[in-house]
Design a protein around this motif. Structure first.
Motif, short mmCIF file in Angstrom:
data_model
loop_
_atom_site.label_atom_id
_atom_site.label_comp_id
_atom_site.label_asym_id
_atom_site.label_seq_id
_atom_site.Cartn_x
_atom_site.Cartn_y
_atom_site.Cartn_z
N GLU A 127 0.94 -1.23 -0.25
CA GLU A 127 -0.05 0.07 -0.01
C GLU A 127 1.02 1.30 -0.08
OE1 GLU A 127 -3.85 -1.12 2.56
OE2 GLU A 127 -1.76 -0.97 3.89
N THR A 128 0.63 1.98 -0.80
CA THR A 128 1.64 3.36 -1.01
C THR A 128 0.72 4.60 -1.59
OG1 THR A 128 3.54 3.90 -2.06
CG2 THR A 128 1.91 2.88 -3.45
N MET A 129 1.65 5.74 -0.66
CA MET A 129 1.08 6.94 -1.01
C MET A 129 2.15 7.52 -2.15
SD MET A 129 -1.28 8.46 0.68
CE MET A 129 -1.05 10.08 0.55
N ILE A 130 1.57 8.19 -3.49
CA ILE A 130 2.54 8.38 -4.28
C ILE A 130 2.56 10.20 -4.47
CG2 ILE A 130 2.34 6.15 -5.30
CD1 ILE A 130 0.41 7.49 -7.50
N ALA A 131 3.05 10.69 -5.28
CA ALA A 131 3.08 12.05 -5.43
C ALA A 131 3.20 12.31 -6.89
CB ALA A 131 4.29 12.85 -4.75
N VAL A 132 2.90 13.72 -7.13
CA VAL A 132 3.27 14.23 -8.59
C VAL A 132 3.63 15.70 -8.49
CG1 VAL A 132 1.75 12.96 -10.06
CG2 VAL A 132 0.81 14.93 -9.11
N PRO A 133 4.48 16.27 -9.27
CA PRO A 133 4.95 17.58 -9.09
C PRO A 133 3.46 18.59 -9.02
CG PRO A 133 5.97 16.89 -11.07
CD PRO A 133 5.00 15.77 -10.60
N ALA A 134 3.54 19.64 -7.94
CA ALA A 134 2.54 20.47 -7.65
C ALA A 134 1.92 21.03 -9.03
CB ALA A 134 2.69 21.27 -6.67
N HIS A 135 2.77 21.31 -9.82
CA HIS A 135 2.19 21.84 -11.41
C HIS A 135 2.02 20.76 -12.31
CE1 HIS A 135 3.05 25.11 -8.47
NE2 HIS A 135 1.92 25.84 -9.20
N ALA A 136 2.07 19.69 -11.97
CA ALA A 136 1.61 18.41 -12.99
C ALA A 136 0.34 18.71 -13.84
CB ALA A 136 1.72 17.32 -12.26
N VAL A 158 -2.54 10.33 -4.04
CA VAL A 158 -1.78 11.01 -4.64
C VAL A 158 -1.84 12.39 -4.21
CG1 VAL A 158 -1.22 12.01 -6.93
CG2 VAL A 158 -2.82 9.92 -6.76
N VAL A 159 -0.53 12.88 -3.65
CA VAL A 159 -0.37 14.32 -3.22
C VAL A 159 0.48 14.98 -4.09
CG1 VAL A 159 -1.15 13.54 -0.98
CG2 VAL A 159 1.31 13.84 -1.25
N ASN A 160 0.64 16.34 -3.81
CA ASN A 160 1.73 17.15 -4.40
C ASN A 160 3.20 16.96 -3.84
OD1 ASN A 160 -0.12 17.86 -6.44
ND2 ASN A 160 -0.76 19.83 -4.89
N GLU A 161 4.32 16.79 -4.59
CA GLU A 161 5.60 16.50 -4.14
C GLU A 161 5.85 17.42 -2.88
OE1 GLU A 161 7.90 16.07 -7.53
OE2 GLU A 161 7.04 14.34 -8.10
N PRO A 162 5.89 18.88 -2.95
CA PRO A 162 6.06 19.42 -1.88
C PRO A 162 5.34 19.46 -0.63
CG PRO A 162 5.33 21.06 -3.66
CD PRO A 162 5.30 19.51 -4.12
N SER A 163 4.06 19.24 -0.91
CA SER A 163 2.85 19.03 0.33
C SER A 163 3.62 17.86 1.21
CB SER A 163 1.52 18.69 -0.27
OG SER A 163 1.36 19.48 -1.18
N LEU A 375 -5.56 22.40 -6.06
CA LEU A 375 -5.54 22.13 -7.29
C LEU A 375 -4.18 22.52 -7.95
CD1 LEU A 375 -7.16 19.78 -8.95
CD2 LEU A 375 -8.13 22.19 -10.08
N SER A 376 -3.80 23.60 -7.85
CA SER A 376 -2.47 24.39 -8.36
C SER A 376 -2.84 24.74 -9.59
CB SER A 376 -1.35 23.38 -8.27
OG SER A 376 -1.03 22.79 -7.07
N ARG A 377 -3.60 24.34 -10.56
CA ARG A 377 -3.67 24.82 -11.91
C ARG A 377 -5.14 25.07 -12.05
NH1 ARG A 377 0.56 23.56 -14.99
NH2 ARG A 377 -0.66 23.48 -17.01
N GLY A 378 -5.61 25.87 -12.52
CA GLY A 378 -6.92 26.27 -12.84
C GLY A 378 -7.38 25.26 -13.96
N PHE A 379 -8.79 25.09 -14.15
CA PHE A 379 -9.57 24.05 -15.04
C PHE A 379 -10.83 24.60 -15.49
CE2 PHE A 379 -12.66 21.12 -16.05
CZ PHE A 379 -12.11 20.23 -17.00
#
Ligand SMILES: Nc1ncnc2c1ncn2[C@@H]1O[C@H](COP(=O)(O)OP(=O)(O)OP(=O)(O)O)[C@@H](O)[C@H]1O
Ligand SMILES: [Mg+2]
Length: 507
Positions: A127-136, A158-163, A375-379
């Motif tokens: 079981e794992t937590m993973i991350a992506v760049p905040a601005h992915a 999935v969280v943002n890397e700097p978080s 979210l870091s990016r608008g949609f």
């Protein structure tokens, strides 16, 4: 078994949850040597097929194969979708398959060739937590999650890397935070990306207030800069080097860069068989502009510039700027930041492992850490207007939308005037004064919806968009799940005819 896995551009780090401790997992290569990471690389072998990690590096050395280092970087390109391929051994292979292959090799290495090998029960889940760049971009978020699942991991979140690095900071340095200084800035300079986040901390509760980053700025750029300085030192024209020799020079520059400590004065770099002796000062003179670009990028988090036009922490609530990411290990980085921000700059004792450790903390229910992320990016969505002649824009989620807790929903209802709805979804960094997206706009997906019932079931790509008068009542429902994945459902409410899309899936 619970883990935090930080899939990096150059290195993948894994930390484990172990009764309140979060040790970094060690991997063993073919020679039995121990490493605190698994290399994020692949190589195509003419007989053995795709190889990953240490096997790929080994085969590249013995059989003179090209090392594929760009998997994660490729995921951040604006044009990526599930069908996007990479050329491997002259064949196009979907990038999500390459990533899933890499992660399968990682999983095998964790189970069979790591410091925690002996602790796996038969068929025990990971079981794992993973991350992506905040601005992915959203597609990167989606493909990363998908590839982890395909590789057999049970993904907790999935969280943002700097978080994640923020968790590691408060776990390690809780005393720097007090009632006046409640915020921390994570400065994460990795191999391929720069991310920064402003986080408010209240005990173990973390709230990301804002983020700023650059998906195409990282340690790799310092390597190229050093390679160029080495060429200039021996007055060698870069155009006389072939691609492979330049790659080798950049590799050698990377090793030299990583060896720099505050006392280092000179570096010896192999330029295509000739040694260049490069003064560290010459390298720093060129590289300082890269550091300054990171400072510029994160200035909005600090609240802008002071009277002298300098970004300064002044009397802000920021307790510290925490330097993480392998590339922040270059002494120039902390030095330059201290010149500007003084003693509130802290270096992580494990800059390269901070994100993985933070992810393990996030995976540990008993640690009690919580996160409100953004979210870091608008949609938003562009739609046809005025008989297909114009387009209008509608922002659906702004970049400060909170994620990580429950599913968040936005609903729009209207009676359309046109025969077809042509939705073009985009992500973006900002909106301008007219509420139109600007800055790093990424086209996300398109969706064609037949408002006119007689068009349902036909190929809409050939049908012109026309104004036809008031149509049926339509509902658009947008959902962001706790992993930050966006789903859209467009429905004709009179008969429940629906088209649904997980954005990223079929961009
Ligand atoms: N001691 C060191 N001094 C300077 N740079 C270093 C040192 N150790 C590692 N690096 C650099 O750190 C970078 C890799 O950092 P890290 O492992 O944090 O990145 P990553 O997670 O792979 O990438 P990203 O976070 O961008 O996806 C490389 O550019 C590497 O050369
Ligand atoms: Mg990283």
């Amino acid at each position: 078994m619970r883990l935090g896995i930080d899939l990096g551009t150059t290195r993948t780090l894994v930390a484990r949850v172990d009764r309140g401790n979060y040790p970094v997992v060690t991997f063993f290569d073919a020679e039995g040597d121990a490493h605190d990471h698994f290399p994020s690389v692949a190589a195509h072998h003419p007989e053995r097929g795709l190889l990953f990690g240490f096997l790929a590096l080994e085969a590249a050395r013995t059989d003179d194969l090209r090392v594929i280092r760009s998997i994660k970087r490729r995921l951040a390109y604006p044009d990526v979708n599930t069908q996007t391929t990479m050329s491997i051994g002259g064949q196009p292979v979907p990038i999500v398959d390459v990533l899933a292959g890499f992660l399968t090799a990682l999983r095998t290495a964790i189970i069979e060739q790591s410091s925690i090998t002996d602790e796996f029960g038969a068929d025990e889940d990971i079981e794992t937590m993973i991350a992506v760049p905040a601005h992915a971009p959203g597609v990167q978020r989606y493909l990363t999650l998908e590839a982890f699942r395909r590789a057999g991991f049970d993904v907790l979140g999935v969280v943002n890397e700097p978080s994640a690095a923020g968790f590691e900071y408060t776990h390690r340095q809780p005393r720097t935070l007090n009632s006046k200084r409640t915020q921390v800035i994570i400065y994460d300079l990795g191999g391929g990306t720069f991310d920064s986040s402003l986080i408010r901390v209240d005990g173990t509760a973390h709230e990301v207030l804002d983020t700023a980053g650059n998906n195409r700025l990282g340690g790799d750029d310092f390597d190229v800069t050093l390679a160029q300085v080495a060429l200039a030192t021996i007055k060698r024209d870069p155009n006389t080097l072939d691609v492979r020799s330049f790659e080798r020079l950049v590799d050698d520059s990377r090793s030299a860069k990583e060896s720099i400590n505050p006392q280092t004065r000179r570096l010896a770099i192999d330029v295509d068989g000739t040694y260049a002796t490069v003064p560290v000062a010459d390298f720093y003179a060129e590289a300082v502009s890269l550091v300054d670009r990171t400072v510029e990028t994160m200035t909005p988090l600090i609240g802008g510039l002071d009277d002298q036009g300098q970004a300064s922490l002044g009397d802000t609530e920021v307790a510290g700027i925490y330097l993480v990411g392998g590339a922040s290990g270059l002494p120039l980085v902390a030095r330059r930041l201290r010149e500007q921000f003084g003693r509130r700059v802290h270096r992580s004792p494990y800059p390269a492992a901070s994100t993985a450790i933070g992810l393990a903390i996030a995976a540990d229910e008993t640690a009690g850490f919580s996160l409100r992320d953004r979210l870091s990016r608008g949609f938003g969505v562009f739609r046809e207007a005025d008989d297909g002649q114009g387009i209008s824009f509608d922002q659906i989620f702004d970049r400060t939308t909170v994620t990580g807790e429950d599913t968040f929903e936005v609903i729009r209802r209207y009676r359309p005037q046109h025969n077809i709805g042509w939705f073009r979804f985009v992500e973006y960094a900002h909106v301008d004064s007219h509420d139109l997206p600007t800055g790093d706009i990424v086209p996300f997906a398109e969706l064609l919806f037949p408002y006119a019932r007689e068009l349902r079931g036909t190929d809409l790509t050939e049908v012109p968009v026309k104004r036809v008068g008031e149509g049926p009542m339509i509902e658009e429902r947008y959902l962001i799940d706790p992993h930050g994945i966006v789903e859209v459902h467009v429905t004709d409410l009179n008969n429940n005819y629906t088209i649904s899309r997980v954005l990223g899936e079929n961009a």
